[in-house]
Design an enzyme around this catalytic site. Structure first.
Site, PDB file in Angstrom:
ATOM      1  N   GLY A  46       3.560   1.507   1.030  1.00 35.08           N
ATOM      2  CA  GLY A  46       3.362   0.086   0.772  1.00 35.08           C
ATOM      3  C   GLY A  46       1.944  -0.178   0.326  1.00 35.08           C
ATOM      4  O   GLY A  46       1.034   0.615   0.613  1.00 35.08           O
ATOM      5  N   GLN A  51      -5.647  -4.985  -1.139  1.00 31.70           N
ATOM      6  CA  GLN A  51      -6.085  -3.584  -1.071  1.00 31.70           C
ATOM      7  C   GLN A  51      -6.577  -3.062  -2.418  1.00 31.70           C
ATOM      8  O   GLN A  51      -7.235  -2.024  -2.479  1.00 31.70           O
ATOM      9  CB  GLN A  51      -4.935  -2.681  -0.580  1.00 31.70           C
ATOM     10  CG  GLN A  51      -4.565  -2.928   0.866  1.00 31.70           C
ATOM     11  CD  GLN A  51      -3.476  -1.964   1.295  1.00 31.70           C
ATOM     12  OE1 GLN A  51      -2.297  -2.235   1.092  1.00 31.70           O
ATOM     13  NE2 GLN A  51      -3.870  -0.840   1.862  1.00 31.70           N
ATOM     14  N   CYS A  88      -2.568   3.544   6.914  1.00 33.42           N
ATOM     15  CA  CYS A  88      -2.846   2.570   5.865  1.00 33.42           C
ATOM     16  C   CYS A  88      -3.739   3.223   4.822  1.00 33.42           C
ATOM     17  O   CYS A  88      -4.681   3.926   5.176  1.00 33.42           O
ATOM     18  CB  CYS A  88      -3.549   1.370   6.494  1.00 33.42           C
ATOM     19  SG  CYS A  88      -3.995   0.097   5.317  1.00 33.42           S
ATOM     20  N   LEU A  89      -3.439   2.973   3.560  1.00 31.71           N
ATOM     21  CA  LEU A  89      -4.245   3.571   2.491  1.00 31.71           C
ATOM     22  C   LEU A  89      -5.698   3.070   2.529  1.00 31.71           C
ATOM     23  O   LEU A  89      -6.584   3.742   2.019  1.00 31.71           O
ATOM     24  CB  LEU A  89      -3.623   3.268   1.125  1.00 31.71           C
ATOM     25  CG  LEU A  89      -2.242   3.917   0.881  1.00 31.71           C
ATOM     26  CD1 LEU A  89      -1.662   3.435  -0.445  1.00 31.71           C
ATOM     27  CD2 LEU A  89      -2.319   5.437   0.906  1.00 31.71           C
ATOM     28  N   HIS A 130       3.465  -4.990   8.093  1.00 32.29           N
ATOM     29  CA  HIS A 130       2.129  -4.416   7.833  1.00 32.29           C
ATOM     30  C   HIS A 130       1.547  -4.980   6.532  1.00 32.29           C
ATOM     31  O   HIS A 130       0.394  -5.418   6.492  1.00 32.29           O
ATOM     32  CB  HIS A 130       2.269  -2.889   7.777  1.00 32.29           C
ATOM     33  CG  HIS A 130       1.021  -2.146   7.434  1.00 32.29           C
ATOM     34  ND1 HIS A 130       0.450  -1.218   8.284  1.00 32.29           N
ATOM     35  CD2 HIS A 130       0.230  -2.156   6.325  1.00 32.29           C
ATOM     36  CE1 HIS A 130      -0.650  -0.721   7.705  1.00 32.29           C
ATOM     37  NE2 HIS A 130      -0.797  -1.265   6.515  1.00 32.29           N
ATOM     38  N   GLU A 131       2.344  -4.988   5.475  1.00 32.70           N
ATOM     39  CA  GLU A 131       1.818  -5.436   4.172  1.00 32.70           C
ATOM     40  C   GLU A 131       1.572  -6.941   4.155  1.00 32.70           C
ATOM     41  O   GLU A 131       0.590  -7.398   3.571  1.00 32.70           O
ATOM     42  CB  GLU A 131       2.783  -5.047   3.038  1.00 32.70           C
ATOM     43  CG  GLU A 131       3.028  -3.546   2.868  1.00 32.70           C
ATOM     44  CD  GLU A 131       1.768  -2.695   2.840  1.00 32.70           C
ATOM     45  OE1 GLU A 131       0.701  -3.173   2.391  1.00 32.70           O
ATOM     46  OE2 GLU A 131       1.842  -1.544   3.303  1.00 32.70           O
ATOM     47  N   HIS A 134      -1.692  -7.805   5.569  1.00 30.08           N
ATOM     48  CA  HIS A 134      -2.815  -7.630   4.627  1.00 30.08           C
ATOM     49  C   HIS A 134      -3.111  -8.923   3.861  1.00 30.08           C
ATOM     50  O   HIS A 134      -4.258  -9.197   3.517  1.00 30.08           O
ATOM     51  CB  HIS A 134      -2.501  -6.538   3.587  1.00 30.08           C
ATOM     52  CG  HIS A 134      -2.807  -5.141   4.032  1.00 30.08           C
ATOM     53  ND1 HIS A 134      -4.075  -4.719   4.339  1.00 30.08           N
ATOM     54  CD2 HIS A 134      -2.019  -4.048   4.178  1.00 30.08           C
ATOM     55  CE1 HIS A 134      -4.053  -3.427   4.658  1.00 30.08           C
ATOM     56  NE2 HIS A 134      -2.804  -2.992   4.583  1.00 30.08           N
TER      57      HIS A 134
HETATM   58 NI    NI Z   1      -2.119  -1.046   4.953  1.00 30.27          NI
END
Ligand code: NI
Length: 156
Positions: A46, A51, A88-89, A130-131, A134
């Site tokens: 995701g 991000q 998480c990236l 989660h997304e 963000h």
């Molecule tokens: Ni993330």
């Protein structure tokens, strides 16, 4: 399409509230394309627009069942709870155990502007929560009960 730079924890853009998309135009579609490319290139499941430095309410998810593009996503129903190890990236060095709703209903617009209500459970429900966090400047580390430093070999 181009691969975008993924912002890392500490970058203030990750802590801001993203603006709703008012009109789905070429710019929105290009962003969706670039975000999907960036997510796949980084082996993520995701990615949210903040991000990649864009404060707009757009996310992409693929838990291995195909690409989902969500514009202005909202959780409109939640049920149960479960705990799962998340990464998480934007937080490449840590994983963490996070409690989330087990089942959710997500309402969003697709790239054609159609309103969709998607029931999700398991990994998809976790990824959506989660997304969407963000988009409100929230990182999983804020909610994690424990953070685990990733082993050196996992980072390669
Ligand atoms: Ni993330």
């Amino acid at each position: 399409m181009s691969r975008l730079e993924i912002r890392k924890a500490g970058d203030p853009v990750l802590r801001q509230i993203a603006e709703p998309v008012k009109k789905i135009d070429k710019k929105t579609k290009n962003l969706l394309n670039d975000m999907a490319l960036t997510m796949y290139a980084a082996n993520g499941v995701g990615l949210a627009a903040p991000q990649v430095g864009k404060l707009t309410r757009v996310i992409v998810i693929d838990i291995g069942e195909g690409l989902l593009e969500m514009i202005n996503p909202e959780i409109i129903a939640k049920e149960g709870s479960c705990t799962h190890i998340e990464g998480c990236l934007s937080v490449p060095d840590f994983d963490g155990e996070v409690e989330r709703a087990e089942k959710v209903k997500v309402k969003f617009l697709d790239r054609t502007g159609k309103s969709v209500i998607l029931p999700a459970e398991g990994l998809l429900a976790i990824a959506a929560q989660h997304e969407i966090d963000h988009l409100d400047g929230i990182l999983f580390v804020d909610k994690a009960k424990a953070l685990v430093k990733k082993e050196e070999q996992d980072k390669q």
